[in-house]
Design a protein around this motif. Structure first.
Motif, short mmCIF file in Angstrom:
data_model
loop_
_atom_site.label_atom_id
_atom_site.label_comp_id
_atom_site.label_asym_id
_atom_site.label_seq_id
_atom_site.Cartn_x
_atom_site.Cartn_y
_atom_site.Cartn_z
N SER A 27 0.69 -1.63 -0.30
CA SER A 27 -0.15 -0.36 -0.01
C SER A 27 0.52 1.28 0.08
O SER A 27 1.41 1.06 0.68
CB SER A 27 -0.95 0.45 1.54
OG SER A 27 -1.71 -1.34 1.11
N LEU A 32 0.12 4.57 1.56
CA LEU A 32 -0.14 5.79 1.81
C LEU A 32 0.01 7.46 1.92
O LEU A 32 1.44 7.86 2.32
CB LEU A 32 0.11 5.26 3.34
CG LEU A 32 -0.38 4.16 3.95
CD1 LEU A 32 -0.21 3.25 5.36
CD2 LEU A 32 -1.38 3.61 3.29
N THR A 59 -4.79 5.89 2.43
CA THR A 59 -4.60 5.00 1.15
C THR A 59 -4.43 5.89 -0.64
O THR A 59 -5.70 5.91 -0.31
CB THR A 59 -5.43 3.06 1.13
OG1 THR A 59 -5.00 2.73 2.66
CG2 THR A 59 -4.52 2.60 -0.16
#
Length: 156
Positions: free
Chosen positions: A95, A97, A103
């Motif tokens: 992911s 961020l 996200t």
């Protein structure tokens, strides 16, 4: 005079527990802040932006099962990046961020059909971002390879 001393002793007995609770809470609050500072310390991604690392049970609990390992990276508005995570030991999930914790992009499986992750993202605002590596569905830990690359346009 004896009555006054008796009243003062009784007041002390009542006051002691009342002072003990706020003091205890203040101490616990200080310890918690210090403990959190030691627990969460993302690794800085610099230089070649490649790392061989290990996801383990001593990393950040995700709250939904499993653990995560975080890396800080400074990105510029307009950057186009790829993040590649490869592991032979667990099904990777990567992911990206933003500095607010939201996200920006996430990928579970790469285009080759493997359980490795390949994420593409275009950066809308300059700032410090977090690359988070974890296992799919919180299942597994182990060694992994992470590479972040900036894509460049081909000039004619």
């Amino acid at each position: 005079m004896t009555r006054l001393l008796h009243i003062m002793k009784q007041s002390r007995k009542r006051l002691r527990p009342a002072l003990l609770i706020p003091t205890t809470l203040l101490t616990l609050g200080t310890l918690s802040t210090h403990a959190l500072a030691q627990i969460y310390n993302p690794v800085e991604l610099t230089g070649g932006r490649e790392v061989n690392d290990t996801l383990s049970a001593s990393d950040i609990p995700t709250g939904v099962g499993g653990f995560a390992r975080d890396y800080k990276v400074d990105l510029l508005e307009g950057d186009q990046i790829t993040i590649d995570v490869i592991s032979e030991e667990f099904d990777t999930l990567v992911s990206l961020l933003g500095d607010d914790g939201a996200t920006v992009s996430e990928n579970d499986d790469g285009p080759d059909g493997s359980t490795n992750s390949l994420l593409f993202a275009r950066i809308d605002a300059s700032g410090q971002y977090t690359v988070r590596v974890r296992s799919y569905a919180g299942q597994g830990t182990g060694a992994f390879y992470l590479k972040l690359a900036r894509l460049r346009e081909i000039e004619e």
